[in-house]
Design an enzyme around this catalytic site. Structure first.
Site, PDB file in Angstrom:
ATOM      1  CG  LEU A  15      -1.901  -1.211   1.306  1.00  0.00           C
ATOM      2  CD1 LEU A  15      -3.020  -0.932   2.298  1.00  0.00           C
ATOM      3  CD2 LEU A  15      -2.479  -1.624  -0.034  1.00  0.00           C
ATOM      4  CG  ASP A  34       9.201  -0.099   4.914  1.00  0.00           C
ATOM      5  OD1 ASP A  34       8.036  -0.131   4.505  1.00  0.00           O
ATOM      6  OD2 ASP A  34       9.749  -1.094   5.464  1.00  0.00           O
ATOM      7  CG  LEU A  52       7.472   2.125  12.451  1.00  0.00           C
ATOM      8  CD1 LEU A  52       6.299   1.337  11.872  1.00  0.00           C
ATOM      9  CD2 LEU A  52       7.094   3.593  12.624  1.00  0.00           C
ATOM     10  N   GLY A  73       4.271  -1.573   9.652  1.00  0.00           N
ATOM     11  CA  GLY A  73       4.061  -2.504  10.752  1.00  0.00           C
ATOM     12  C   GLY A  73       3.772  -3.911  10.276  1.00  0.00           C
ATOM     13  CE1 TYR A 136      -2.308  -6.421  10.900  1.00  0.00           C
ATOM     14  CE2 TYR A 136      -4.268  -7.654  10.304  1.00  0.00           C
ATOM     15  CZ  TYR A 136      -3.401  -6.605  10.077  1.00  0.00           C
ATOM     16  OH  TYR A 136      -3.627  -5.749   9.039  1.00  0.00           O
ATOM     17  CB  SER A 165      -9.563  -7.404   0.874  1.00  0.00           C
ATOM     18  OG  SER A 165     -10.168  -8.171   1.879  1.00  0.00           O
TER      19      SER A 165
HETATM   20  P1  NAI Z   1       2.963  -4.691   3.764  1.00  0.00           P
HETATM   21  O1  NAI Z   1       3.367  -5.797   4.681  1.00  0.00           O
HETATM   22  O2  NAI Z   1       3.133  -4.856   2.303  1.00  0.00           O
HETATM   23  O3  NAI Z   1       3.695  -3.351   4.208  1.00  0.00           O
HETATM   24  C1  NAI Z   1       4.014  -3.049   5.542  1.00  0.00           C
HETATM   25  C2  NAI Z   1       5.360  -2.379   5.562  1.00  0.00           C
HETATM   26  O4  NAI Z   1       5.689  -2.080   6.913  1.00  0.00           O
HETATM   27  C3  NAI Z   1       6.495  -3.256   5.001  1.00  0.00           C
HETATM   28  O5  NAI Z   1       7.164  -2.594   3.933  1.00  0.00           O
HETATM   29  C4  NAI Z   1       7.411  -3.474   6.186  1.00  0.00           C
HETATM   30  O6  NAI Z   1       8.792  -3.505   5.847  1.00  0.00           O
HETATM   31  C5  NAI Z   1       7.074  -2.287   7.075  1.00  0.00           C
HETATM   32  N1  NAI Z   1       7.373  -2.566   8.474  1.00  0.00           N
HETATM   33  C6  NAI Z   1       7.091  -3.695   9.190  1.00  0.00           C
HETATM   34  N2  NAI Z   1       7.569  -3.605  10.431  1.00  0.00           N
HETATM   35  C7  NAI Z   1       8.193  -2.409  10.507  1.00  0.00           C
HETATM   36  C8  NAI Z   1       8.909  -1.749  11.534  1.00  0.00           C
HETATM   37  N3  NAI Z   1       9.090  -2.322  12.744  1.00  0.00           N
HETATM   38  N4  NAI Z   1       9.407  -0.527  11.277  1.00  0.00           N
HETATM   39  C9  NAI Z   1       9.242   0.055  10.059  1.00  0.00           C
HETATM   40  N5  NAI Z   1       8.585  -0.523   9.048  1.00  0.00           N
HETATM   41  C10 NAI Z   1       8.060  -1.737   9.271  1.00  0.00           C
HETATM   42  O7  NAI Z   1       1.435  -4.386   4.116  1.00  0.00           O
HETATM   43  P2  NAI Z   1       0.353  -3.567   3.269  1.00  0.00           P
HETATM   44  O8  NAI Z   1      -0.565  -4.522   2.646  1.00  0.00           O
HETATM   45  O9  NAI Z   1       1.025  -2.533   2.472  1.00  0.00           O
HETATM   46  O10 NAI Z   1      -0.474  -2.865   4.456  1.00  0.00           O
HETATM   47  C11 NAI Z   1      -0.155  -1.562   4.912  1.00  0.00           C
HETATM   48  C12 NAI Z   1      -0.935  -1.303   6.206  1.00  0.00           C
HETATM   49  O11 NAI Z   1      -2.326  -1.444   5.959  1.00  0.00           O
HETATM   50  C13 NAI Z   1      -0.586  -2.283   7.314  1.00  0.00           C
HETATM   51  O12 NAI Z   1      -0.581  -1.573   8.544  1.00  0.00           O
HETATM   52  C14 NAI Z   1      -1.741  -3.268   7.303  1.00  0.00           C
HETATM   53  O13 NAI Z   1      -1.968  -3.821   8.591  1.00  0.00           O
HETATM   54  C15 NAI Z   1      -2.875  -2.384   6.864  1.00  0.00           C
HETATM   55  N6  NAI Z   1      -3.932  -3.137   6.182  1.00  0.00           N
HETATM   56  C16 NAI Z   1      -3.724  -3.625   4.918  1.00  0.00           C
HETATM   57  C17 NAI Z   1      -4.735  -4.330   4.282  1.00  0.00           C
HETATM   58  C18 NAI Z   1      -4.582  -4.817   2.879  1.00  0.00           C
HETATM   59  O14 NAI Z   1      -5.554  -5.377   2.354  1.00  0.00           O
HETATM   60  N7  NAI Z   1      -3.440  -4.638   2.218  1.00  0.00           N
HETATM   61  C19 NAI Z   1      -6.004  -4.626   4.961  1.00  0.00           C
HETATM   62  C20 NAI Z   1      -6.090  -4.080   6.308  1.00  0.00           C
HETATM   63  C21 NAI Z   1      -5.095  -3.346   6.876  1.00  0.00           C
HETATM   64  C1  15L Z   2      -5.493  -7.390   6.435  1.00  0.00           C
HETATM   65  O1  15L Z   2      -5.543  -6.765   7.479  1.00  0.00           O
HETATM   66  C2  15L Z   2      -4.193  -7.724   5.791  1.00  0.00           C
HETATM   67  O2  15L Z   2      -3.246  -6.695   5.944  1.00  0.00           O
HETATM   68  C3  15L Z   2      -4.322  -8.075   4.313  1.00  0.00           C
HETATM   69  O3  15L Z   2      -3.134  -8.724   3.885  1.00  0.00           O
HETATM   70  C4  15L Z   2      -5.534  -8.953   4.064  1.00  0.00           C
HETATM   71  O4  15L Z   2      -5.363 -10.198   4.681  1.00  0.00           O
HETATM   72  C5  15L Z   2      -6.783  -8.262   4.591  1.00  0.00           C
HETATM   73  O5  15L Z   2      -6.646  -7.930   5.957  1.00  0.00           O
HETATM   74  C6  15L Z   2      -8.056  -9.087   4.427  1.00  0.00           C
HETATM   75  O6  15L Z   2      -8.778  -9.280   5.408  1.00  0.00           O
HETATM   76  O7  15L Z   2      -8.340  -9.473   3.282  1.00  0.00           O
END
Ligand code: NAI
Ligand code: 15L
Length: 267
Positions: A15, A34, A52, A73, A136, A165
């Site tokens: 994202l 990051d 973080l 995260g 989580y 999602s």
């Molecule tokens: P992702 O896993 O692709 O990106 C998360 C990023 O956070 C990674 O680049 C990782 O290196 C970084 N990260 C992890 N731990 C870290 C730390 N301790 N310090 C600094 N950076 C750190 O996940 P995505 O899909 O991009 O999601 C972004 C956010 O949106 C997350 O917080 C996720 O929980 C939330 N989210 C995403 C959904 C989705 O469908 N993609 C659904 C619901 C929530």
């Molecule tokens: C989330 O919170 C996750 O970050 C993502 O990878 C998907 O699993 C999403 O929920 C989901 O519920 O589809």
């Protein structure tokens, strides 16, 4: 005050890369951070590798910033240690950094897994109580409460996005309800950076015909989604599992692992 200097955490993630590309040039300055390496900075950008869980490093990335898009995260279920380090300690460090730096706004990437144990037969809105389906999801419920504390006590505005999602397109029947397009994600981020509110929760979901969520709070704040997962219905509506727990609850496949006993006990 208008937000012109923004910080995107999790900028190397799925994202984060979308937000970076789609907001490029819209703000005077974009700091990308990051723990993982990122693409080199372009015009008006700066990249800083920071963990973080490191309070000092996190405070530094907040300096000089007006608004934070917090995507960094642990983004799926993990061990207690993984979740606590990235999503609890990390979030505390982020809000403390924001408070010390005078940051005005935070967009917090919460998740549907904060409310994952609500049943699919229930239509819920932003006032629905947390019902986390995982460690989580619990960390995301904690994040929504962090936002409340820092908004009421310190005046930092937060929009918490309970993201469903967020992927290029829905890939199964559940996502006909939970899908958020990348374009609509960025629309919600822009609402969070501009609308007049103190602390609000909205659903990060497109205008899906089959949504389980009443997102009137987002619409009230100015969200105008452009996409609807229904456009993909014929491709994916047959893709369901044979797991009754996964299919009963909004959190889907996050609800079943480690589940003990009779699911009828969950209201
Ligand atoms: P992702 O896993 O692709 O990106 C998360 C990023 O956070 C990674 O680049 C990782 O290196 C970084 N990260 C992890 N731990 C870290 C730390 N301790 N310090 C600094 N950076 C750190 O996940 P995505 O899909 O991009 O999601 C972004 C956010 O949106 C997350 O917080 C996720 O929980 C939330 N989210 C995403 C959904 C989705 O469908 N993609 C659904 C619901 C929530
Ligand atoms: C989330 O919170 C996750 O970050 C993502 O990878 C998907 O699993 C999403 O929920 C989901 O519920 O589809």
């Amino acid at each position: 005050m208008t937000v012109s200097k923004i910080l995107v955490t999790g900028a190397a993630g799925a994202l984060g890369r979308q937000v970076r590309a789609r907001l490029a040039g819209k703000y005077a300055f974009m700091r990308l951070s990051d723990v993982a390496p990122m693409e080199p900075a372009g015009p008006g950008e700066e990249t800083i590798v920071a963990n973080l869980s490191d309070a000092e490093a996190t405070a530094r990335i907040c300096e000089g910033i007006d608004g934070i898009v917090h995507l960094g995260g642990q983004s799926v279920e993990g061990s207690w240690d993984q979740v606590i380090t990235a999503n609890l300690i990390g979030l505390i460090n982020l809000y403390e950094g924001a408070r010390k730096a005078g940051v005005q706004r935070v967009i917090f990437a919460s998740s549907n897994h904060a409310i994952g144990f609500h049943r699919r037969s229930q239509r819920i809105d932003h006032t629905a109580p947390a019902r986390p389906d995982t460690r989580y999801g619990l960390s995301k419920a904690f994040g929504e409460d962090m936002a409340s504390l820092y908004a009421n006590k310190y005046g930092i505005r937060t929009l918490s996005l309970r993201i469903g999602s967020c992927f290029p397109k829905p890939t199964n029947a559940r996502m006909l309800s939970t899908w958020l397009s990348y374009g609509d994600l960025v629309k919600l981020v822009e609402v969070g950076l501009t609308a007049d509110f103190l602390n609000e929760i909205v659903y990060g979901v497109s205008a899906n015909t089959r949504s389980w969520w009443d997102n009137s709070n987002a619409y009230r704040l100015g969200y105008k989604p452009e996409d609807n997962a229904e456009a993909f219905a014929s491709e994916v509506e047959h893709i369901v599992t044979d797991d009754p727990i996964e299919e009963a609850f909004q959190g889907g496949g996050y609800c079943s692992p480690e589940f003990v006993g009779d699911p009828s006990r969950v209201p």
